[in-house]
Scaffold this active site. Structure first.
Site, mmCIF file in Angstrom:
data_model
loop_
_atom_site.group_PDB
_atom_site.id
_atom_site.type_symbol
_atom_site.label_atom_id
_atom_site.label_comp_id
_atom_site.label_asym_id
_atom_site.label_seq_id
_atom_site.Cartn_x
_atom_site.Cartn_y
_atom_site.Cartn_z
ATOM 1 N N GLU A 42 5.705 -3.478 0.688
ATOM 2 C CA GLU A 42 5.686 -3.085 -0.730
ATOM 3 C C GLU A 42 4.924 -1.778 -0.790
ATOM 4 O OE1 GLU A 42 7.271 -4.614 -2.914
ATOM 5 O OE2 GLU A 42 7.493 -6.639 -2.119
ATOM 6 N N GLY A 79 0.833 -1.204 0.000
ATOM 7 C CA GLY A 79 0.000 0.000 0.000
ATOM 8 C C GLY A 79 0.862 1.247 0.000
ATOM 9 N N SER A 80 0.325 2.306 0.588
ATOM 10 C CA SER A 80 1.017 3.594 0.538
ATOM 11 C C SER A 80 2.212 3.614 1.484
ATOM 12 C CB SER A 80 0.048 4.710 0.929
ATOM 13 O OG SER A 80 -0.307 4.553 2.289
#
Ligand code: UN1
Length: 499
Positions: free
Chosen positions: A254, A232-233
């Site tokens: 990630e 995600g962010s």
């Protein structure tokens, strides 16, 4: 197909889709797809306890037998490919071919993991002592928490789950609240595989939890979940990473990318344009690997921009279910707003914006946009920031050193590429003094990685690796064993301790 038919074909029943409070809408037309029941955060201790219990049994099932479960999952996914791909398209708006491609990526990782189940190799190490031998063995580590994002709502789970299951670890999956339906359908495929597999699969081997931050928080906080794989962010990773490490867990992160392509004077521009367009506007610019920065040599820059503007003008934006559409909607109105805010910032920072306006014709209720090409005078703050939308910033360079410096001078380090037919340039780009990213390509765009390689990147991207190569080691614990088969007890390093 109507949305109801797509949901039914993917195996979702009326009971699945109603009775709860989590409203799921389709970005295709804004219509409501479901009101899902959420997992009560108060039940998370039981969920984790079930996974812990499952681990005690699953870790002693032989790895090749565990691989058989993942092989069956691959079979189920092959059978469900069309239906699941269409559901991904309906729920997150990627075009039909990309929805199918996402399921193919799941099938591929199942094949990979099945083979891997017979190749969880350790090492035999030379001991410095006579009559001794050393080995390194990989053991299952425990339940793996998987937190996935909306943009690859099923494939990212499968990268983690296929490896974790083969490695002997139960999995608990918290999908994005924006894409829980694809998650339910994908998880059902695993449940079918488990049913076919038989009694070796313990209850609680794979669990799906639906809901918001409190649920993710429970996984992140629990010492009984030794691995948390979160996609995600960067903002999310900044919260999750330290919390997992604070309780000595292992995060696999990630996070954001800010992926660039260098286009050198010798590049095949026809090929580069094809790669640029797919990289920048494919998945409506909502891949972590999407192309966001074009670093063009001064000698090809104007030609490239002219070609790209022509290509951009011809790209069909619209309903992703319709054959021929290449750009579907953004995930929601907030994403559309974020894109417009970024374009305003780019203008304020000296950029010239081509395209980028919202599209409403024929698609009244989704968040559709024309892709934007933005000529920038320099790598300003907005260029260094990842905006999850089809914005491509164009920068200019004169020397390769300058291009590589620009490519690396962003906080993120996921993917990168160069288009060149000059061997020296290509090799320099891939060298220790070249791209600082986890993925570096030559004459290929930055997105669409195959599962056989390790996937992930450096710096703000989080450092995690998933999928192929030896990423499986992230889901196991390493044990170094020294065995003495002599009748003496020599100490290492020649230490004497006689008494
Ligand atoms: C992501 O956007 O989170 O390399 C994953 C790619 C895909 C995976 C992207 N195989 O673009």
């Amino acid at each position: 197909m109507t949305p109801a038919e797509t949901l039914a074909a993917a195996g979702l029943t009326a009971a699945d889709l109603s009775g709860g409070t989590l409203v799921v809408t389709s970005p295709v037309d804004g219509s409501e797809l479901a009101r899902l029941s959420e997992t009560d955060p108060a039940t998370m201790p039981q969920v984790i306890a079930r996974a812990t219990e499952a681990f005690r049994k699953w870790r002693i099932v032989p790895a090749p037998r565990r691989g058989e479960l993942v092989r069956l999952l691959g079979e189920e996914l092959r059978a469900a490919k069309v239906a699941l791909g269409a559901l991904v398209t309906l729920e997150v708006g990627k075009i039909a071919s990309e929805g199918l491609g996402e399921v193919q990526e799941m099938i591929d990782i199942c094949d990979f993991a099945t083979g891997l189940s017979r190749q969880l190799y350790g090492l035999a190490i030379a001991s410095e002592r006579p009559g001794h031998r050393m080995t390194e063995t990989w053991h299952p580590i425990g339940p793996v928490g998987i937190i996935s994002a909306f943009n690859f709502p099923v494939a990212v789970w499968s990268w983690n789950a296929a490896l974790a299951l083969v490695c002997g670890d139960p999995v608990i999956w918290k999908p994005s609240e924006k894409a829980p339906l694809s998650a339910i359908a994908a998880h059902r495929a695993l449940e079918r595989a488990i049913a076919r597999f038989g009694d070796d699969a313990p209850e609680g081997l794979s669990q799906l939890v639906i809901g918001g931050a409190a649920i993710g928080e429970a996984l992140v906080a629990s010492p009984a979940v030794p691995v948390i794989s979160a996609t995600g962010s960067t903002r999310m990773g900044q919260i999750v990473g330290p919390k997992v490490m604070a309780r000595w867990g292992r995060p696999i992160l990630e996070l954001g990318g800010n992926n660039a392509m260098i286009v050198a004077p010798t590049a095949d521009l026809d090929m580069a344009v094809r790669a640029i367009v797919f990289g920048a506007v494919g998945t409506a610019g909502q891949r972590c690997t999407s192309l966001r920065r074009l670093i063009a040599h001064r000698s090809v820059r104007d030609d490239l921009i002219a070609r790209l503007r022509r290509a951009y003008a011809s790209l069909p934006v619209g309903d992703p279910r319709v054959e021929g559409t290449l750009i579907g909607p953004l995930i929601d109105r907030a994403a559309l707003q974020a894109m417009q805010t970024a374009l305003t910032a780019a203008r304020d920072q000296g950029g010239t914006v081509h395209g980028g306006a919202p599209v409403t014709q024929g698609v009244p209720n989704g968040a559709y946009v024309a892709p934007a090409l933005v000529e920038m005078p320099a790598q300003t703050a907005i260029v260094r920031h990842e905006t999850f939308a089809p914005i491509l910033y164009v920068l200019t360079y004169d020397t390769l050193d300058e291009a590589i410096a620009l490519q690396n001078d962003v906080p993120q380090g996921l993917s990168s590429c160069i288009f060149t037919r000059d061997l020296l340039e290509a090799e320099t780009f891939l060298s220790a003094a070249g791209s600082d990213c986890g993925i570096a390509n030559v004459n290929i765009g930055p997105s669409g990685a195959e599962i056989g390689g390790a996937f992930g990147g450096e710096k703000e991207t989080g450092g995690g690796r998933e999928s192929g190569s030896d990423a499986w080691k992230g889901y196991m614990r390493r044990q170094t064993a020294t065995v003495n088969y002599s009748t003496r007890l020599p100490l290492a390093q020649g230490v004497r301790f006689d008494f």
